[in-house]
Design a protein around this motif. Structure first.
Motif, PDB file in Angstrom:
ATOM      1  N   GLU A 297      46.262  37.786  43.639  1.00 26.96           N
ATOM      2  CA  GLU A 297      46.308  39.189  44.300  1.00 26.96           C
ATOM      3  C   GLU A 297      46.508  40.243  43.304  1.00 26.96           C
ATOM      4  O   GLU A 297      47.512  40.217  42.630  1.00 26.96           O
ATOM      5  CB  GLU A 297      46.836  38.974  45.481  1.00 26.96           C
ATOM      6  N   SER A 298      45.872  41.169  43.391  1.00 25.39           N
ATOM      7  CA  SER A 298      45.878  42.757  42.662  1.00 25.39           C
ATOM      8  C   SER A 298      45.990  43.623  43.787  1.00 25.39           C
ATOM      9  O   SER A 298      45.026  43.588  44.620  1.00 25.39           O
ATOM     10  CB  SER A 298      45.058  42.645  41.630  1.00 25.39           C
ATOM     11  N   LYS A 299      46.327  44.801  43.464  1.00 21.44           N
ATOM     12  CA  LYS A 299      46.209  46.229  44.167  1.00 21.44           C
ATOM     13  C   LYS A 299      44.935  46.505  44.107  1.00 21.44           C
ATOM     14  O   LYS A 299      44.306  46.321  43.093  1.00 21.44           O
ATOM     15  CB  LYS A 299      47.366  47.388  43.613  1.00 21.44           C
ATOM     16  N   THR A 300      44.549  47.132  45.278  1.00 17.79           N
ATOM     17  CA  THR A 300      43.019  47.505  45.258  1.00 17.79           C
ATOM     18  C   THR A 300      42.887  48.778  44.141  1.00 17.79           C
ATOM     19  O   THR A 300      43.617  49.525  44.103  1.00 17.79           O
ATOM     20  CB  THR A 300      42.638  48.098  46.596  1.00 17.79           C
ATOM     21  N   GLY A 301      41.623  48.917  43.748  1.00 16.28           N
ATOM     22  CA  GLY A 301      41.324  50.002  42.682  1.00 16.28           C
ATOM     23  C   GLY A 301      40.895  49.402  41.319  1.00 16.28           C
ATOM     24  O   GLY A 301      41.671  48.550  41.004  1.00 16.28           O
ATOM     25  N   ILE A 305      42.713  46.269  39.078  1.00 16.58           N
ATOM     26  CA  ILE A 305      42.132  45.138  39.077  1.00 16.58           C
ATOM     27  C   ILE A 305      41.720  44.657  37.314  1.00 16.58           C
ATOM     28  O   ILE A 305      41.870  43.808  37.119  1.00 16.58           O
ATOM     29  CB  ILE A 305      40.625  45.134  39.627  1.00 16.58           C
ATOM     30  N   LYS A 306      41.217  45.847  36.662  1.00 17.33           N
ATOM     31  CA  LYS A 306      40.993  45.567  35.337  1.00 17.33           C
ATOM     32  C   LYS A 306      41.945  45.463  34.531  1.00 17.33           C
ATOM     33  O   LYS A 306      42.186  44.437  33.639  1.00 17.33           O
ATOM     34  CB  LYS A 306      40.216  46.705  34.998  1.00 17.33           C
ATOM     35  N   GLN A 307      43.213  45.911  34.828  1.00 15.10           N
ATOM     36  CA  GLN A 307      44.380  45.745  34.072  1.00 15.10           C
ATOM     37  C   GLN A 307      44.891  44.167  34.491  1.00 15.10           C
ATOM     38  O   GLN A 307      45.121  43.423  33.573  1.00 15.10           O
ATOM     39  CB  GLN A 307      45.598  46.775  34.311  1.00 15.10           C
ATOM     40  N   ARG A 308      44.940  43.670  35.609  1.00 13.14           N
ATOM     41  CA  ARG A 308      45.201  42.362  35.829  1.00 13.14           C
ATOM     42  C   ARG A 308      44.411  41.407  35.510  1.00 13.14           C
ATOM     43  O   ARG A 308      44.863  40.392  34.795  1.00 13.14           O
ATOM     44  CB  ARG A 308      45.440  42.443  37.539  1.00 13.14           C
ATOM     45  N   MET A 309      43.255  41.544  35.417  1.00 11.03           N
ATOM     46  CA  MET A 309      42.417  40.843  34.515  1.00 11.03           C
ATOM     47  C   MET A 309      42.538  40.400  33.210  1.00 11.03           C
ATOM     48  O   MET A 309      42.561  39.400  32.714  1.00 11.03           O
ATOM     49  CB  MET A 309      40.695  41.188  34.917  1.00 11.03           C
ATOM     50  N   ARG A 310      42.820  41.594  32.615  1.00  4.31           N
ATOM     51  CA  ARG A 310      43.037  41.396  31.057  1.00  4.31           C
ATOM     52  C   ARG A 310      44.647  40.662  31.040  1.00  4.31           C
ATOM     53  O   ARG A 310      44.797  39.847  30.270  1.00  4.31           O
ATOM     54  CB  ARG A 310      43.273  42.954  30.622  1.00  4.31           C
ATOM     55  N   ASP A 311      45.365  41.205  31.722  1.00  4.25           N
ATOM     56  CA  ASP A 311      46.900  40.337  31.775  1.00  4.25           C
ATOM     57  C   ASP A 311      46.532  38.785  31.985  1.00  4.25           C
ATOM     58  O   ASP A 311      47.337  38.085  31.275  1.00  4.25           O
ATOM     59  CB  ASP A 311      47.569  40.853  32.713  1.00  4.25           C
ATOM     60  N   GLU A 312      45.855  38.509  32.846  1.00  3.76           N
ATOM     61  CA  GLU A 312      45.748  37.156  33.214  1.00  3.76           C
ATOM     62  C   GLU A 312      44.490  36.342  32.556  1.00  3.76           C
ATOM     63  O   GLU A 312      44.284  35.065  32.605  1.00  3.76           O
ATOM     64  CB  GLU A 312      45.421  36.927  34.812  1.00  3.76           C
ATOM     65  N   ASP A 313      43.663  37.128  31.973  1.00  4.39           N
ATOM     66  CA  ASP A 313      42.433  36.705  31.040  1.00  4.39           C
ATOM     67  C   ASP A 313      41.616  35.869  32.191  1.00  4.39           C
ATOM     68  O   ASP A 313      41.078  34.711  32.012  1.00  4.39           O
ATOM     69  CB  ASP A 313      42.634  35.524  30.195  1.00  4.39           C
ATOM     70  N   TYR A 331      35.882  43.251  31.133  1.00  2.26           N
ATOM     71  CA  TYR A 331      36.587  43.132  32.349  1.00  2.26           C
ATOM     72  C   TYR A 331      36.211  44.260  33.204  1.00  2.26           C
ATOM     73  O   TYR A 331      36.972  44.874  34.281  1.00  2.26           O
ATOM     74  CB  TYR A 331      37.957  43.490  31.878  1.00  2.26           C
ATOM     75  N   CYS A 332      34.973  44.786  32.971  1.00  3.36           N
ATOM     76  CA  CYS A 332      34.299  45.844  33.627  1.00  3.36           C
ATOM     77  C   CYS A 332      33.435  45.564  34.972  1.00  3.36           C
ATOM     78  O   CYS A 332      33.119  44.175  35.092  1.00  3.36           O
ATOM     79  CB  CYS A 332      33.582  47.029  33.095  1.00  3.36           C
ATOM     80  N   ASP A 333      33.330  46.503  35.766  1.00  4.38           N
ATOM     81  CA  ASP A 333      32.573  46.227  36.917  1.00  4.38           C
ATOM     82  C   ASP A 333      30.689  46.410  36.742  1.00  4.38           C
ATOM     83  O   ASP A 333      30.508  47.454  35.970  1.00  4.38           O
ATOM     84  CB  ASP A 333      32.893  46.971  38.275  1.00  4.38           C
TER      85      ASP A 333
END
Length: 450
Positions: A297-301, A305-313, A331-333
């Motif tokens: 789960e990540s904060k909306t926005g 989301i992009k930063q959490r995706m990078r952190d978690e791969d 990691y973009c939309d």
């Protein structure tokens, strides 16, 4: 100087009073001075004011010493793609997405297409605009860059072309830029495209392209039914969001698409992490677990989301607002990758889109996002927490207030930009319970809003 066009994540404002070529030129200079970028991608959407604002922006970038690579008329995701693919120092897209036609704006990224927002440089750029500027000792150069062919090749890499079968698909670009990409993809796909509001036209003859508004959906839905299409797709103006309609013309809530894409992606990757927002979660959690993935789960926005995706791969991230993020897309939309994956799923499974979605709606009926204007949002949310938090299975504050019980849950969060509270409710296999609890919460919010 009016700098009200600077928002939390990007720039948006009316032309010419809130955004104009004079300001755009200064923004270009400030971008280079704050980021230190030497090579910058510039692209622009179909709005009538976009070419002039992009030209002024480019002049400012070059005056400050950066080389400009102009990719021309495009979608936001092509700026993201070009910035990362060609290893540029940054990229700027001139767009106001689904704002009124007399508005324009900019979306900015740094190296690897990392977003530039108010907490990592956008406010510094805004403040720098107010100071005097001096030309760089060496002016930057200008060149055009053709990215469509590399971008289309990248998109096609997400699907197994050999598994695709002939199928009729309605596509509604809303007179935005998506039609240009569909025309290119069409040459590589066995699909018959029924094109609605297809021509790029900044006059927006059929209204501002924002399919999330119910009044903008009928053109797509009607075309699906008239042509017996397998599905319909509609995009916003800069096509970083896409919206789906099943073969009955029904609009599908973005929440259920997140689950479908997570499942499809994890099947391909054989597991991995999926990032989702906290508004509606149970369907996504269920499908991710079943496909051998891990839901986070990540904060909306998009910046979060992009930063959490990078952190978690993470391999994929999805928001119910129709933003879908992909690890291999920096990691973009993207508004193009999702529908290609859904089309592939239909071809491989032989199922209709409605049959894929119906079971999920039945298992986890949801209210969809309901907005209410509230004079004192923090007070109302605190009062709701005091009442519903007692006896709850869990209470979370990842983004707003999430309260979970055994067979239903809700999320209540404030808007960043207006006195609005957004409510989402879902239940486990009990539509009547979901509807009753939604009504109960709305009544409670109304009672507290005094």
């Amino acid at each position: 100087m009016d700098l009200s066009c600077f928002k939390a994540y990007d720039l948006r404002g009316r032309v010419p009073d809130q955004l104009n070529p004079i300001l755009a030129e200064k923004i270009g200079r400030a971008y280079v001075e704050i980021t230190g970028a030497k090579k910058v991608i510039v692209g622009y959407d179909i709005r009538l004011s976009s070419p002039e604002i992009a030209d002024a922006l480019s002049s400012g970038l070059m005056a400050a010493g950066a080389d400009v690579f102009d990719i021309g008329l495009c979608g936001t995701e092509q700026v993201y793609f070009a910035t990362s693919h060609y290893q540029m120092d940054g990229g700027i897209m001139v767009t106001a997405s689904h704002n009124p036609k007399d508005h324009n704006g900019m979306k900015m990224v740094g190296p690897e297409s990392r977003p530039i927002s108010s907490d990592n440089g956008l406010n510094d750029i805004r403040d720098r605009v107010l100071e005097p500027f001096f030309d760089a000792a060496e002016q930057g150069k200008y060149e055009t860059l053709e990215v469509m062919s590399a971008y289309v090749d990248h998109l096609l890499g997400y699907i197994d072309a050999g598994s695709l079968k002939p199928m009729t698909i309605v596509c509604n670009a809303g007179n935005g830029g998506a039609g240009l990409v569909i025309d290119e993809l069409e040459q590589h796909l066995p699909f018959d495209f029924i094109k609605v509001h297809h021509e790029a036209d900044g006059h927006f003859p059929n209204g501002v392209p924002n399919p999330i508004l119910p009044e903008n959906r009928s053109a797509t839905a009607d075309a699906v039914l008239q042509n017996g299409a397998a599905m319909g797709i509609a995009w916003d103006g800069d096509y970083d969001r896409c919206f789906f309609f099943d073969e009955t013309g029904r609009f599908i809530e973005g929440y259920y698409i997140v689950g479908l894409l997570a499942d499809q992606f994890l099947r391909k990757t054989g597991g991995g992490k999926v990032i989702h927002d906290p508004r509606l979660t149970w369907n996504t959690l269920d499908l991710v677990e079943a496909a051998g993935g891990e839901a986070i789960e990540s904060k909306t926005g998009h910046a979060f989301i992009k930063q959490r995706m990078r952190d978690e791969d993470a391999v994929y991230g999805g928001e119910m607002s129709a933003h879908h993020y992909f690890r291999d897309f920096a990691y973009c939309d993207s508004g193009m990758i999702p529908w290609l994956l859904v089309a592939e799923r239909l071809c491989q499974s032989g199922q209709t889109l409605s049959s894929l979605i119906d079971a999920r709606i039945e298992a986890y009926p949801a209210s969809g996002e309901i907005n209410r204007t509230i004079s004192d949002p923090p007070k109302v949310i605190a009062a709701i927490e005091a009442r519903y938090g007692v006896g709850a299975k869990s209470v979370s504050h990842v983004d707003g207030l999430s309260v979970e019980f055994d067979n239903w849950r809700f999320n209540l969060r404030m808007s960043n930009t207006e006195p609005v509270v957004r409510l989402n409710v879902e239940a486990r296999g009990d539509k009547a319970l979901m509807e009753a609890k939604t009504e109960e919460l709305l009544e409670e919010m109304k009672r507290l809003n005094v």
